[in-house]
Design a protein around this motif. Structure first.
Motif, mmCIF file in Angstrom:
data_model
loop_
_atom_site.group_PDB
_atom_site.id
_atom_site.type_symbol
_atom_site.label_atom_id
_atom_site.label_comp_id
_atom_site.label_asym_id
_atom_site.label_seq_id
_atom_site.Cartn_x
_atom_site.Cartn_y
_atom_site.Cartn_z
ATOM 1 N N THR A 42 0.976 -1.262 0.075
ATOM 2 C CA THR A 42 -0.098 0.127 -0.029
ATOM 3 C C THR A 42 0.980 1.314 -0.189
ATOM 4 O O THR A 42 0.412 2.356 -0.637
ATOM 5 C CB THR A 42 -0.779 -0.158 1.270
ATOM 6 O OG1 THR A 42 -1.812 -1.254 1.091
ATOM 7 C CG2 THR A 42 -1.837 1.301 1.467
ATOM 8 N N ASN A 43 2.177 1.272 0.512
ATOM 9 C CA ASN A 43 2.975 2.210 0.967
ATOM 10 C C ASN A 43 3.808 2.510 -0.588
ATOM 11 O O ASN A 43 4.745 3.170 -0.520
ATOM 12 C CB ASN A 43 3.741 2.058 2.118
ATOM 13 C CG ASN A 43 3.024 2.305 3.056
ATOM 14 O OD1 ASN A 43 1.851 2.872 3.220
ATOM 15 N ND2 ASN A 43 3.450 2.095 4.368
ATOM 16 N N GLY A 44 3.620 1.454 -1.318
ATOM 17 C CA GLY A 44 4.407 1.811 -2.703
ATOM 18 C C GLY A 44 5.712 0.883 -2.837
ATOM 19 O O GLY A 44 6.581 1.274 -3.636
ATOM 20 N N ALA A 45 6.038 -0.009 -1.799
ATOM 21 C CA ALA A 45 7.110 -0.731 -2.144
ATOM 22 C C ALA A 45 7.545 -1.580 -3.149
ATOM 23 O O ALA A 45 6.500 -2.230 -3.407
ATOM 24 C CB ALA A 45 7.331 -1.773 -0.644
ATOM 25 N N GLU A 46 8.660 -1.576 -3.932
ATOM 26 C CA GLU A 46 8.991 -2.394 -5.055
ATOM 27 C C GLU A 46 9.421 -3.855 -4.657
ATOM 28 O O GLU A 46 8.967 -4.962 -5.151
ATOM 29 C CB GLU A 46 9.955 -1.845 -5.797
ATOM 30 C CG GLU A 46 9.594 -0.702 -6.525
ATOM 31 C CD GLU A 46 8.561 -0.735 -7.701
ATOM 32 O OE1 GLU A 46 8.770 -1.908 -8.479
ATOM 33 O OE2 GLU A 46 7.742 -0.005 -7.879
ATOM 34 N N TRP A 47 10.269 -3.697 -3.573
ATOM 35 C CA TRP A 47 10.689 -5.039 -2.811
ATOM 36 C C TRP A 47 10.315 -5.160 -1.481
ATOM 37 O O TRP A 47 10.302 -4.111 -0.792
ATOM 38 C CB TRP A 47 12.136 -5.378 -3.323
ATOM 39 C CG TRP A 47 12.572 -5.486 -4.474
ATOM 40 C CD1 TRP A 47 12.958 -4.559 -5.567
ATOM 41 C CD2 TRP A 47 12.843 -6.670 -5.214
ATOM 42 N NE1 TRP A 47 13.197 -5.085 -6.793
ATOM 43 C CE2 TRP A 47 13.319 -6.539 -6.381
ATOM 44 C CE3 TRP A 47 12.935 -8.149 -4.642
ATOM 45 C CZ2 TRP A 47 13.770 -7.469 -7.345
ATOM 46 C CZ3 TRP A 47 13.342 -8.994 -5.402
ATOM 47 C CH2 TRP A 47 13.791 -8.573 -6.871
ATOM 48 N N ILE A 48 9.997 -6.213 -1.043
ATOM 49 C CA ILE A 48 9.605 -6.282 0.636
ATOM 50 C C ILE A 48 10.625 -7.521 0.970
ATOM 51 O O ILE A 48 10.736 -8.822 0.441
ATOM 52 C CB ILE A 48 8.130 -6.680 0.809
ATOM 53 C CG1 ILE A 48 7.420 -5.693 0.193
ATOM 54 C CG2 ILE A 48 7.850 -6.999 2.278
ATOM 55 C CD1 ILE A 48 5.939 -5.944 0.144
ATOM 56 N N ALA A 52 11.754 -18.597 4.884
ATOM 57 C CA ALA A 52 10.941 -17.319 5.122
ATOM 58 C C ALA A 52 11.669 -16.843 6.326
ATOM 59 O O ALA A 52 11.373 -15.576 6.640
ATOM 60 C CB ALA A 52 9.507 -17.210 5.528
ATOM 61 N N CYS A 53 12.463 -17.172 6.807
ATOM 62 C CA CYS A 53 13.351 -16.689 8.016
ATOM 63 C C CYS A 53 14.087 -15.215 7.505
ATOM 64 O O CYS A 53 13.996 -14.003 8.119
ATOM 65 C CB CYS A 53 14.456 -17.440 8.655
ATOM 66 S SG CYS A 53 15.726 -16.667 9.441
ATOM 67 N N ALA A 54 14.340 -15.163 6.164
ATOM 68 C CA ALA A 54 14.942 -14.000 5.651
ATOM 69 C C ALA A 54 14.767 -14.114 4.009
ATOM 70 O O ALA A 54 15.419 -15.007 3.472
ATOM 71 C CB ALA A 54 16.306 -13.592 5.877
ATOM 72 N N VAL A 55 13.746 -13.401 3.253
ATOM 73 C CA VAL A 55 13.601 -13.402 2.083
ATOM 74 C C VAL A 55 13.064 -12.229 1.273
ATOM 75 O O VAL A 55 12.278 -11.570 2.084
ATOM 76 C CB VAL A 55 12.566 -14.538 1.748
ATOM 77 C CG1 VAL A 55 11.216 -14.511 2.405
ATOM 78 C CG2 VAL A 55 12.528 -15.154 0.065
ATOM 79 N N LEU A 56 13.745 -11.742 0.180
ATOM 80 C CA LEU A 56 13.583 -10.554 -0.233
ATOM 81 C C LEU A 56 12.459 -10.864 -1.597
ATOM 82 O O LEU A 56 12.705 -11.840 -2.441
ATOM 83 C CB LEU A 56 14.631 -9.924 -0.861
ATOM 84 C CG LEU A 56 14.599 -8.746 -1.625
ATOM 85 C CD1 LEU A 56 14.019 -7.329 -0.767
ATOM 86 C CD2 LEU A 56 15.871 -8.024 -2.137
ATOM 87 N N ILE A 57 11.392 -10.322 -1.653
ATOM 88 C CA ILE A 57 10.294 -10.754 -2.609
ATOM 89 C C ILE A 57 9.881 -9.433 -3.530
ATOM 90 O O ILE A 57 9.485 -8.561 -2.974
ATOM 91 C CB ILE A 57 8.965 -11.310 -1.955
ATOM 92 C CG1 ILE A 57 9.543 -12.412 -1.006
ATOM 93 C CG2 ILE A 57 8.128 -11.903 -3.015
ATOM 94 C CD1 ILE A 57 8.473 -13.033 -0.150
ATOM 95 N N HIS A 58 9.684 -9.636 -4.702
ATOM 96 C CA HIS A 58 9.279 -8.331 -5.448
ATOM 97 C C HIS A 58 7.790 -8.376 -5.507
ATOM 98 O O HIS A 58 7.027 -9.338 -5.337
ATOM 99 C CB HIS A 58 9.728 -8.674 -7.026
ATOM 100 C CG HIS A 58 9.686 -7.539 -7.778
ATOM 101 N ND1 HIS A 58 8.577 -7.243 -8.603
ATOM 102 C CD2 HIS A 58 10.583 -6.400 -8.199
ATOM 103 C CE1 HIS A 58 8.484 -6.082 -9.243
ATOM 104 N NE2 HIS A 58 9.781 -5.449 -8.855
ATOM 105 N N LYS A 59 7.275 -7.063 -5.566
ATOM 106 C CA LYS A 59 5.701 -6.827 -5.565
ATOM 107 C C LYS A 59 4.990 -7.693 -6.519
ATOM 108 O O LYS A 59 3.731 -8.134 -6.548
ATOM 109 C CB LYS A 59 5.607 -5.296 -5.680
ATOM 110 C CG LYS A 59 5.820 -4.948 -7.168
ATOM 111 C CD LYS A 59 5.399 -3.455 -7.025
ATOM 112 C CE LYS A 59 5.652 -2.896 -8.660
ATOM 113 N NZ LYS A 59 5.288 -1.482 -8.812
ATOM 114 N N ASP A 60 5.652 -8.075 -7.733
ATOM 115 C CA ASP A 60 4.952 -8.748 -8.676
ATOM 116 C C ASP A 60 4.723 -10.181 -8.253
ATOM 117 O O ASP A 60 3.532 -10.730 -8.842
ATOM 118 C CB ASP A 60 6.014 -8.912 -10.177
ATOM 119 C CG ASP A 60 6.202 -7.631 -10.788
ATOM 120 O OD1 ASP A 60 5.408 -6.529 -10.545
ATOM 121 O OD2 ASP A 60 6.841 -7.571 -11.553
#
Length: 306
Positions: free
Chosen positions: A84-90, A171-179
């Protein structure tokens, strides 16, 4: 893609000290507090008061949930806020972790140098054995949903590739794209805890997304801090949800083999628990296995899980 367009989601459940240490580690690595979304998952240990005393809560986005929604439910609230805040990667990251000073630099390099990857994990090491690998992703065994962990519990190899493509990530640490979220949705909350990451990665791969590990981005994990390694609830949910995942995602042709595999695994777990004197968890192991294969719905009592 600049790190400034990223959001970091951290889930807390009765571990405010660990969470604060994790956030300070992220800030030392260059993360702005304004990029942090801290989700308190119905804590009962005055975590919120502790956060207000120690953290810069005027910048950190704090989501306070009225009850424990499990891992999937908690992080999903944070992911929704980030999008919602516009993040590209989370970046999802466990609260019982600490990152290297060049953590974000190396992840940003991975985003640039592996442009087809949309789910990226760092190399996760043991906090009490900082050169030993806890997780470097999993690969599938043949055409089944069974996986094996790469270099699990081994020292970091001398000639470790900078990037390693895998089939599943922790999922302990994972970077995920919004797509990814746009195409496959969020984590499946019916798992409550454990196997939600395996299910998410399975769906992502089916949708055509590539997953990998950036081995030069490193962090350290205080393994099993939220629940004791031999806690009956932890054992129950791990076995139950792994089997639930197999039942939902495995091809019918391989299910009899998976059934026997999980049976043998519980037998060996039981023998090991008896030899180590952990008798309390043996019953949980068998309840998890029986319910996993023969119950159509997860049990409704989840209050003691984190």
């Amino acid at each position: 893609m600049a790190v400034s367009s990223w959001s970091v989601v951290i889930l807390n459940w009765n571990r405010s000290d660990d969470t604060i240490e994790c956030i300070k580690s992220l800030e030392r690595a260059g993360l702005s507090p304004a990029q942090i979304i801290l989700v308190d998952n119905g804590s009962t240990d005055n975590s919120l008061d502790h956060f207000s005393q120690v953290l810069n809560t005027s910048m950190i986005k704090l989501l306070s949930l009225s009850k424990n929604l499990g891992f999937a439910g908690g992080v999903n609230r944070g992911i929704h806020t980030a999008l919602t805040n516009g993040a590209e990667w989370i970046l999802l990251i466990n609260n019982d972790t600490a990152v290297d000073l060049n953590f974000f630099q190396k992840l940003e390099e991975a985003v640039t140098e592996q442009p087809t990857w949309r789910i990226i994990a760092p190399l996760i090491l043991y906090a009490d054995e900082p050169d030993r690998i806890w997780s470097m992703g999993d690969r599938c065994i043949g055409p089944t949903t069974l996986t094996y962990r790469l270099f699990s519990c081994q020292p970091i190899p001398r000639h470790l590739p900078k990037y390693v493509e895998v089939d599943s990530l922790n999922a302990c640490a994972v970077l995920i794209h919004k797509d990814v979220f746009a195409k496959i949705g969020f984590f499946d909350e019916s798992y409550f805890m454990y196997a939600e990451d395996a299910d998410f990665c399975w769906r992502a791969r089916r949708a055509g997304f590539q997953l990998g590990v950036a081995t030069q981005a490193r962090m350290w994990h205080k393994v099993a801090r939220s629940t004791h390694p031999h806690h009956p609830q932890r054992r129950y949910w791990r076995i139950f949800n792994q089997i639930l995942f197999y039942r939902r995602r495995e091809h019918l042709l391989f299910l009899p083999f998976i059934f026997l595999f999980t049976l043998v695994r519980v037998v060996f777990l039981t023998i090991d628990d008896i030899l180590q004197g952990h008798l309390a968890v043996t019953q949980s192991s068998w309840h998890g296995w029986i319910d996993g294969w023969f119950s159509m719905q997860p049990p409704s009592s989840q209050e003691n899980c984190g």
